[in-house]
Enzyme design. Structure first.
Site, PDB file in Angstrom:
ATOM      1  N   HIS D  55      31.833  44.309   5.527  1.00 48.11           N
ATOM      2  CA  HIS D  55      30.828  43.855   4.566  1.00 48.11           C
ATOM      3  C   HIS D  55      31.068  44.626   3.278  1.00 48.11           C
ATOM      4  O   HIS D  55      31.432  45.813   3.321  1.00 48.11           O
ATOM      5  CB  HIS D  55      29.412  44.215   5.013  1.00 48.11           C
ATOM      6  N   ASP D  58      29.844  48.113   3.415  1.00 51.58           N
ATOM      7  CA  ASP D  58      30.488  49.051   4.340  1.00 51.58           C
ATOM      8  C   ASP D  58      31.461  49.925   3.548  1.00 51.58           C
ATOM      9  O   ASP D  58      31.684  51.090   3.883  1.00 51.58           O
ATOM     10  CB  ASP D  58      31.309  48.322   5.409  1.00 51.58           C
ATOM     11  N   MET D  89      39.553  39.373   6.915  1.00 48.46           N
ATOM     12  CA  MET D  89      38.227  38.770   6.694  1.00 48.46           C
ATOM     13  C   MET D  89      37.354  39.730   5.906  1.00 48.46           C
ATOM     14  O   MET D  89      37.467  40.949   6.064  1.00 48.46           O
ATOM     15  CB  MET D  89      37.580  38.459   8.052  1.00 48.46           C
ATOM     16  N   GLU D 182      28.058  32.208  10.604  1.00 45.33           N
ATOM     17  CA  GLU D 182      27.750  32.864  11.881  1.00 45.33           C
ATOM     18  C   GLU D 182      26.287  32.661  12.229  1.00 45.33           C
ATOM     19  O   GLU D 182      25.397  32.983  11.450  1.00 45.33           O
ATOM     20  CB  GLU D 182      28.071  34.358  11.756  1.00 45.33           C
ATOM     21  N   LYS D 184      22.829  33.151  14.741  1.00 43.65           N
ATOM     22  CA  LYS D 184      22.130  34.084  15.628  1.00 43.65           C
ATOM     23  C   LYS D 184      20.705  33.568  15.800  1.00 43.65           C
ATOM     24  O   LYS D 184      20.113  33.092  14.834  1.00 43.65           O
ATOM     25  CB  LYS D 184      22.137  35.487  15.009  1.00 43.65           C
ATOM     26  N   GLU D 218      29.681  34.256  17.758  1.00 41.64           N
ATOM     27  CA  GLU D 218      29.663  35.612  18.335  1.00 41.64           C
ATOM     28  C   GLU D 218      29.154  35.541  19.762  1.00 41.64           C
ATOM     29  O   GLU D 218      28.091  34.978  20.031  1.00 41.64           O
ATOM     30  CB  GLU D 218      28.780  36.534  17.494  1.00 41.64           C
ATOM     31  N   HIS D 221      25.538  36.680  20.319  1.00 45.49           N
ATOM     32  CA  HIS D 221      24.511  35.843  19.695  1.00 45.49           C
ATOM     33  C   HIS D 221      24.232  34.586  20.521  1.00 45.49           C
ATOM     34  O   HIS D 221      23.084  34.181  20.672  1.00 45.49           O
ATOM     35  CB  HIS D 221      24.930  35.478  18.271  1.00 45.49           C
ATOM     36  N   ASP D 246      33.776  36.425  16.851  1.00 46.64           N
ATOM     37  CA  ASP D 246      33.267  37.784  17.061  1.00 46.64           C
ATOM     38  C   ASP D 246      33.183  38.052  18.554  1.00 46.64           C
ATOM     39  O   ASP D 246      32.338  37.477  19.255  1.00 46.64           O
ATOM     40  CB  ASP D 246      31.869  37.944  16.442  1.00 46.64           C
ATOM     41  N   ASP D 256      19.851  42.240  20.734  1.00 47.96           N
ATOM     42  CA  ASP D 256      21.264  42.189  20.357  1.00 47.96           C
ATOM     43  C   ASP D 256      21.938  43.499  20.749  1.00 47.96           C
ATOM     44  O   ASP D 256      21.679  44.543  20.151  1.00 47.96           O
ATOM     45  CB  ASP D 256      21.324  41.985  18.844  1.00 47.96           C
ATOM     46  N   ASP D 258      25.486  44.092  21.293  1.00 44.68           N
ATOM     47  CA  ASP D 258      26.809  44.377  20.711  1.00 44.68           C
ATOM     48  C   ASP D 258      27.629  45.328  21.580  1.00 44.68           C
ATOM     49  O   ASP D 258      28.156  46.341  21.114  1.00 44.68           O
ATOM     50  CB  ASP D 258      26.642  44.987  19.307  1.00 44.68           C
ATOM     51  N   ASP D 288      33.207  42.658  17.157  1.00 42.26           N
ATOM     52  CA  ASP D 288      31.970  43.021  16.450  1.00 42.26           C
ATOM     53  C   ASP D 288      31.033  43.646  17.478  1.00 42.26           C
ATOM     54  O   ASP D 288      30.197  42.966  18.071  1.00 42.26           O
ATOM     55  CB  ASP D 288      31.344  41.786  15.806  1.00 42.26           C
TER      56      ASP D 288
END
Lengths: 385, 385, 385, 385
Positions: D55, D58, D89, D182, D184, D218, D221, D246, D256, D258, D288
């Protein structure tokens, strides 16, 4: 792979109803022929099972006359003898018949409750006759869709009265039978009372004879609530109440699927087998599942074989996990500072706690190595170590 | 609508943390200013609440010196006196600090367990100082993501040691404080031990002093598992163990939302209020929720007002339901054949049951009138009767 | 309360199958008598419904001869005429018969796919004969338990071939009928293909005649996945694809309950009604639900009355919400800076965006007033404003 | 086991944010030190990854000056060059800052929407500068808790305006970048718009440039909604829209998580890998996820290694499955009567269908052999065949 061949000493059992399942579901009619009890006994014996369990009406239809009942039971006993099969558990069907549409032990109608207790006693008698040591009770209609219809406190009172009556009956008859209660969160009712194994364990402590009542946790039922079956069974063992267990599988948070053991959540199944084996659980490994509706008789046999085979494969994985030097080394490090018995109250221990020299920040910065531990576990499971 | 104005006698309480919530979440930073404890006391008092509860570190930061602690507590006590607010409950934060990252009472590290017990005792001391009658314990990190890391039976043993120590401490200090355990299925851990109120009730029976330990069920936590909160609280009441309650709301089977009471599941909230009122529950109506992240300070106040107001509106609905002639008439019919005490075991009652004259088919054909009963309930709830 | 009396102009319809439901479930047999189609038509007419919909085999048994079929259809038509009832929608049963045990349009067997398409064409013919304008297709067996058995990409290809064939057939016959696809995530299959309304909307765009295919979202089916029905129907409207709708209710993330509309999630039901009314949806308000298994014939009628009555009460709540000065004032403030059409790409707009003077921090500190807005909504719903 | 050593040609990528994750969660503060981007690049390169994604924030803090931004980017580029790492990406953070508390593209405030689009364009510029071919857009705040606050149809309109603007911008700038949306279902918002990959695929068809927009499904998700990820990705492939993916893991129907790829649902992960490999998916295998909060820096590395290693192990399982004679024999039987192209509409085909000679009862009695097929799959997965 001959090591994964089930044998009677593995103590695998199936419900008659599991192989009897004809594939009917809420949106479809039966797809498979009737599989008569005597044939099921033979089949399971040939597949290596130890025994077979049943609801009263799996064997004896609810409308059967006493004469028919006696003929059926005699024929069944002969099959058990012929094929060296045991009946370690019996249960009662308090859910199929319309009379139980609003509950059996928790019905708002006294006569329904009385009839239910009577039916359960008759099932217990049959179990005793066939050598069963455990009576499982699943209250499949004990619940509501309409919460205005029942005071749930009174429903629990009624539930307890029913179970207490059965306990007294077992004692009165001198039967060597324990009672195992089975929880389920919902389906067929909107919500079932005592929806988890935890709730059942708590309920047992309110009964007149808690010492003779334990639980029969079912993998799928706990997973319908998204709960961790391994933790729930551990609590039952911790309380000394694991009297029986129902092995199957299920995707989380959906309808009751009763899938082949280990077919969906392999890692969860691994830890469950590990717990039973590590705890030297001496009870039956009972499968309460059924073949997919896509299957015929051959598929039903494949289903039964698969349940037992996967258990044995996972048992072997447990042995490997417990013998894996890297895993066990990691665990020794993880548990090195575990200590025991340090939290017994006394003036001395209180003083110790109050004056604890402890570097909170340093301790908080430690890593625990669990990603590595879990990865190694998964690799044992996949057979690459 | 003045009837829905909260007053201290309604016994509404909030956690300091609920108004302190600054809107941080896993994907976003804080959006609201700090709301100091003293200001919260004033605000809640003005809104009509009875009291305020807190975790130790809601009031006293974990790094505070003793001197700072004393200053903060003195200032807080003054505010309580100024605004006539009580502290009926206190709890301990065993989850925020990194030291608890793998559990507090169930940590694999002895010193962490000792530190956690010590921290809890200090919180209890503070509660006693402020007049709290209930100590709530939520083991927010007591669980796992990696089941290989802990034997869950040993974890329960460690958990029990911690709670037992606290009970002995309370007794030793002569405090008039009861302990209320709070269950949650998951989040922040992958799975938390003792995930439901039922599991907690069962665990209590294995403790050294079960008589001083009860439960603090939370609406959202039970609904995260898809369970019926009304039934769970009823079981706690049935066991005489409803020592405290956390009111909020939540969509089923998802992350912990801590929404305003009654904002999602109105019917479930209605039955919960009905149970508390019908059972003459004398404890606090405690709200454990927080304003949406979209809100500022005004929104936080609207949130707090809304929780209390909805409770009072539902309380009024309960009165209407209990006074509705058509509903009560239906219920009399439904319960007409309920009977009581008919299931006590004796030779006579056994004979009665064995010879029960009962028309199973006729009974099975009866309708129960629950669609009508539920529709009338919904209409009471919507204010059209 | 006479305002909540349904009338044909309200366009309420029921499936024949909803009143035909005899209370069978996975754990229980039928509890109610057969309710013949002609009687259902009369009953629904008396209750104020506009019409009745059906699966082919709700009316004509799968084994019926052509002669029987003609007799049944004639009798049914007469009843429709006698009671002034319409048949706005027809659907096909591709799930009950064992032949569809592994899917209809997505079966691995060509002849099953062909038979399924043929059966669907016959259902469409019957619909056309009775004046239906919508053909709903729910692929109740289009899915898997065993993902090794089918390539899901090929399954979608087969699914599309089937729907395309039906579209061509409708065009070829000159019928004025649109197709509405209905999604469901699971049950009776472990997983169904195209599990959500969103997935169906995407699938439609891959068809040969997307203009004649839309969706039939069902409340319970979206809620089984924990989705917000209001948002899903909004997407269907946004795409111009809301051809039909199935109203009922359901607790989230569990088995398909098909409960009376508005009986579980009142707030969700309110927003759904609000959307349909605000969008001036001209289609049918179709109920796809059934009475609890506890009910008899009277309960079935109470169920049907309740569905319509709750819709009308919620319609009235929508009027109140839209007329509530405080709520509308709040909404005007909330939407004051909404703007429109500002995001069309051009060199000028790009320059504007690139040079946007915007105080991120100040904007981030604004509260939105949503706690208050939601509380007022809940109070409208409870009838206290 | 050297065969499970990741190499750049395997096209494994990680988000910067995944290794940056410091273990903060809703109930706890950070537990790990800052892991600077340049160090992450080095670490991932050493572990065998192909690239790193991010991102905007980030890498470049939201408050950074242009000068700081340039310094940071230059340093990062040098690290990419030094360690031969790609940036395939880039994505934009439209969720952390308070300004997005009520959505970015779907905010009720025009300036927020404009700011969000501007921020996304800047992220795209950065991606283009670093060679990214895909721009992922996750609308982490596009949703509601309070459905009264937004008309969801208008929200979708606003959402589309934002995406359309970005597409025009990419075209205008001549970038060779595709957009991947994406989905969710919820968290951090109560409900997110376009909650599933299916809903996103449908939404894409309403955009101005659908040809340049695809999806980024994802695992976690989709599993939060209890959906079958394998089926959802298959639909994306079927529609030609799988632009990115993802990989991670998650228990169904909860917050979530992850988790490390393959750590929870091994069988689901196997079928996903099988689909990507069988379809010759040429995109990145992007992870991810993040390490458990129990971990330190070493645990973060173990996490990253585990993700890639499990993918490679599963890739090997896919090869074994595809080469297993018994499994492939079973599949040939299962697919023997599949046929192709038989459902193209024509007068001839219609005649064929209408006159189909088909023994429905015989076909319905056939078993499909899926229990055996699934058991063999599970055994491949466990490494015992």
């Amino acid at each position: 792979m001959s090591t994964y061949q089930p044998k009677p000493k593995d103590h695998f059992t199936f419900g008659l109803w599991t192989l009897q399942n004809r594939g009917r579901d809420p949106f479809g009619v039966e797809v498979r022929d009737v599989f008569p009890p005597v044939e099921i006994v033979r089949t399971l014996s040939e597949l290596g099972a130890y025994g077979v369990n049943f609801h009263d009406n799996d064997l004896v239809p609810i409308e059967a006359s006493l004469q028919e009942r006696d003929r059926i039971v005699a024929e069944f006993k002969q099959a058990l003898a012929d094929y060296k099969m045991k009946v370690p558990m019996v249960t009662v069907n308090l859910f199929t018949d319309p009379v139980f549409r609003d509950g059996a032990f928790t019905s708002n109608r006294r006569q329904v409750r009385q009839y239910a207790v009577n039916k359960a006693m008759t099932a217990i008698d049959l179990g005793a006759e066939l050598g069963a040591e455990v009576f499982v009770l699943w209250g499949g209609r004990e619940g509501t869709e309409v919460d205005a219809s029942k005071d749930p406190r009174q429903a629990l009172q009624h539930y307890a009265e029913g179970v207490n009556y059965l306990c007294e009956y077992v004692r009165n008859q001198g039967y060597d039978i324990k009672v195992a209660l089975e929880a389920k969160p919902n389906e067929p009712r909107g919500d079932l009372y005592l929806p988890t194994t935890g709730a059942m364990l708590a309920f047992i402590e309110t009964l007149a004879h808690p010492e003779m009542v334990g639980v029969n946790p079912e993998v799928a039922h706990e997973q319908m609530s998204g709960l961790n079956m391994y933790h729930q069974v551990a609590q039952a063992l911790y309380a000394g109440k694991l009297f029986h267990i129902d092995l199957n599988d299920q995707k989380f948070s959906r309808f009751d699927q009763d899938l082949r053991f280990g077919s969906e959540n392999l890692k969860a199944a691994f830890f469950l087998v590990k717990l039973l084996e590590d705890a030297h659980y001496t009870g039956m490994r009972h499968f309460d599942a059924h073949a997919y509706r896509t299957e015929d008789g051959a598929g039903v046999q494949a289903f039964a074989r698969g349940c037992m085979r996967t258990y044995l494969i996972l048992q072997d994985k447990v042995r490997r996990f417990n013998a894996d030097a890297e895993i066990q080394g990691l665990l020794r490090t993880i548990h090195a500072e575990q200590g025991e018995g340090t939290l017994e109250f006394s003036h001395d221990s209180l003083k110790t706690l109050r004056n604890l020299a402890f570097d909170r920040v340093a301790e908080g910065a430690r890593g625990h190595g669990y990603e590595q531990l879990d990865q190694l576990t998964v690799e044992v499971l996949m057979g690459v170590r």
